[in-house]
Design an enzyme around this catalytic site. Structure first.
Site, PDB file in Angstrom:
ATOM      1  N   GLY A 184       0.844  -1.212   0.000  1.00  0.00           N
ATOM      2  CA  GLY A 184       0.000   0.000   0.000  1.00  0.00           C
ATOM      3  C   GLY A 184       0.873   1.253   0.000  1.00  0.00           C
ATOM      4  CG  HIS A 185       3.259   2.203   3.427  1.00  0.00           C
ATOM      5  ND1 HIS A 185       3.280   1.066   4.202  1.00  0.00           N
ATOM      6  CD2 HIS A 185       2.686   3.157   4.184  1.00  0.00           C
ATOM      7  CE1 HIS A 185       2.725   1.321   5.372  1.00  0.00           C
ATOM      8  NE2 HIS A 185       2.350   2.588   5.395  1.00  0.00           N
ATOM      9  N   GLY A 223      -3.218   7.572   1.077  1.00  0.00           N
ATOM     10  CA  GLY A 223      -4.044   6.427   0.703  1.00  0.00           C
ATOM     11  C   GLY A 223      -5.515   6.686   1.002  1.00  0.00           C
ATOM     12  CD  GLN A 224     -10.809   4.756  -1.536  1.00  0.00           C
ATOM     13  OE1 GLN A 224     -10.480   4.635  -2.722  1.00  0.00           O
ATOM     14  NE2 GLN A 224     -11.771   4.031  -0.981  1.00  0.00           N
TER      15      GLN A 224
HETATM   16  P1  AMP Z   1       0.665   4.905   7.670  1.00  0.00           P
HETATM   17  O1  AMP Z   1       2.089   4.461   7.581  1.00  0.00           O
HETATM   18  O2  AMP Z   1      -0.271   3.836   8.129  1.00  0.00           O
HETATM   19  O3  AMP Z   1       0.509   6.214   8.402  1.00  0.00           O
HETATM   20  O4  AMP Z   1       0.206   5.192   6.179  1.00  0.00           O
HETATM   21  C1  AMP Z   1       0.932   6.055   5.349  1.00  0.00           C
HETATM   22  C2  AMP Z   1       0.146   6.300   4.093  1.00  0.00           C
HETATM   23  O5  AMP Z   1      -0.074   5.066   3.429  1.00  0.00           O
HETATM   24  C3  AMP Z   1      -1.249   6.906   4.374  1.00  0.00           C
HETATM   25  O6  AMP Z   1      -1.537   7.895   3.401  1.00  0.00           O
HETATM   26  C4  AMP Z   1      -2.147   5.707   4.242  1.00  0.00           C
HETATM   27  O7  AMP Z   1      -3.461   6.043   3.860  1.00  0.00           O
HETATM   28  C5  AMP Z   1      -1.452   4.929   3.140  1.00  0.00           C
HETATM   29  N1  AMP Z   1      -1.855   3.525   3.188  1.00  0.00           N
HETATM   30  C6  AMP Z   1      -1.866   2.695   4.265  1.00  0.00           C
HETATM   31  N2  AMP Z   1      -2.357   1.481   3.940  1.00  0.00           N
HETATM   32  C7  AMP Z   1      -2.676   1.544   2.620  1.00  0.00           C
HETATM   33  C8  AMP Z   1      -3.243   0.619   1.694  1.00  0.00           C
HETATM   34  N3  AMP Z   1      -3.589  -0.620   2.056  1.00  0.00           N
HETATM   35  N4  AMP Z   1      -3.438   1.019   0.420  1.00  0.00           N
HETATM   36  C9  AMP Z   1      -3.095   2.280   0.033  1.00  0.00           C
HETATM   37  N5  AMP Z   1      -2.561   3.207   0.857  1.00  0.00           N
HETATM   38  C10 AMP Z   1      -2.358   2.844   2.134  1.00  0.00           C
END
Ligand code: AMP
Length: 278
Positions: A36-37, A147-148
Site C-alpha cells: 500500500g505504501h 491512501g484512500q
Molecule cells: P501509515 O504508515 O499507516 O501512516 O500510512 C501512510 C500512508 O499510506 C497513508 O496515506 C495511508 O493512507 C497509506 N496507506 C496505508 N495502507 C494503505 C493501503 N492498504 N493502500 C493504500 N494506501 C495505504
C-alpha cells in the site's frame, strides 16, 4: 537513496535543487512498509522528478499509549524496500528532531474531528495535522500522496492544505488489498491466524454494501452490514457508517456520492477500511 535524519540536512539538500524544474512528491508514512505504501511511492515516481518518503511514528497522533508502544518499527527492512523501489530520499527523523518539549498546536479541524475516527480517537487529527503541517512546511512538496485507506485523514489534510493556503496538490491513491480483500495495514502483523480470518469481515461487509447499494434501502444496508459482526466474538465493531464522500456527513438517503466506512477491533488490533459507493 539519500537518507536524512535531520531537518537541516534535508533542507540544505532541497535548497541545492532547482525547484522550478524539479517537481517534488512527498509520501508521509509511519513505516512498517507494505505494498500500500509502495503504491504511493510509485504514484509519486510517475508524476514527480523526485520522491521523498518520510518514516516517522508520530507520537502526538496516538490516543492509545499501548498502540504507540506496539507499533512495528522495522527500519532496516523499510530501507531495503525503499531502495529496491528506487525512492530518491528517505527522511527518518527522531521524535526530538520534530518536536520541542510540550509544544502546542491549536489548528481547529472542525466537523471532521467530531465524527468517525475523530470521535473515536480524540486528539488523533490534531496530531496528524501537527506533523503533516511540519512535513509540508519543511519539504514544500509540489504534490503529496496519501491512501484512500485513511479516507477521513485525506479530507482533514485537504482542509488544512486549503486553510493554510499551502497550495500542495494532494492525491488519494486506491486501497491496496491482500488477495482475499483485507486492506493492507502495518497493524495486520499483530493479528494471529484466527484474528486474520475474522479481520476479513471488514471487507466482506463493505463489499456487501457496495454490491447491494442499488437494491436495498440505507437502513437495510446498515442493518445487514452490522449483522456481519454479531456472530464473531473476536470482533468489536466501533462504527459502520454510510456517509457523503465529500463531507462525511451521515446520509439520510442514498446519493451518487457516498462512501461506507468501518472501524472495528479484531482481538486487540484496531482496523479501519472503506469503499466508495455504489
Ligand atoms: P501509515 O504508515 O499507516 O501512516 O500510512 C501512510 C500512508 O499510506 C497513508 O496515506 C495511508 O493512507 C497509506 N496507506 C496505508 N495502507 C494503505 C493501503 N492498504 N493502500 C493504500 N494506501 C495505504
Amino acid at each position: 537513496m539519500k537518507n536524512f535524519k535531520t531537518q537541516s540536512e534535508l533542507k540544505s539538500y532541497l535548497n541545492s535543487l532547482n525547484r522550478e524544474k524539479v517537481k517534488v512528491g512527498l509520501v508521509p508514512t509511519m513505516g512498517a512498509l507494505h505494498q500500500g505504501h509502495l503504491s504511493l511511492i510509485e504514484a509519486s515516481q510517475k508524476n514527480c522528478d523526485l520522491t521523498i518518503a518520510s518514516i516517522f511514528v508520530n507520537p502526538t497522533q496516538f490516543n492509545n499509549p499501548d498502540d504507540l508502544l506496539k507499533y512495528p518499527k522495522p527500519i532496516e527492512k523499510d530501507m531495503e524496500m525503499l531502495n529496491e523501489i528506487g525512492c530518491d530520499v528517505l527522511f527518518h527523523p527522531d521524535v526530538d528532531e520534530m518536536y520541542q518539549k510540550n509544544e502546542g498546536w491549536n489548528y481547529q479541524v472542525g466537523f471532521l474531528n467530531t465524527v468517525l475516527e475523530g470521535a473515536f480517537r480524540p486528539g488523533h487529527y490534531e496530531g496528524v495535522t501537527q506533523i503533516v503541517y511540519k512535513l509540508f512546511d519543511l519539504v514544500k512538496p509540489d504534490r503529496a500522496y496519501f491512501g484512500q485507506k485513511d479516507y477521513q485523514q485525506f479530507l482533514v489534510i485537504s482542509q488544512m492544505n486549503q486553510d493554510f493556503k499551502m497550495g500542495i496538490e494532494l492525491k488519494a491513491c486506491p486501497i491496496v488489498r491482500e488477495n482475499d480483500g483485507l486492506a493492507m495495514s502495518s497493524r495486520n502483523i499483530h493479528l494471529n491466524s484466527q484474528e486474520r480470518k475474522s479481520a476479513l469481515t471488514l471487507y466482506q461487509s463493505l463489499k456487501f454494501v457496495r454490491d447491494n447499494y442499488q437494491e436495498l434501502s440505507l437502513s437495510e444496508l446498515l442493518e445487514k452490514a452490522q449483522a456481519f459482526y454479531q456472530k464473531d466474538r473476536l470482533l468489536n465493531l466501533e462504527y459502520f457508517k454510510i456517509c457523503d464522500v465529500n463531507t462525511l456527513e451521515e446520509l439520510n438517503e442514498k446519493t451518487a456520492t457516498a462512501i461506507a466506512l468501518v472501524a472495528c477491533t479484531v482481538g486487540q488490533t484496531r482496523l479501519i477500511d472503506n469503499v466508495i459507493l455504489p
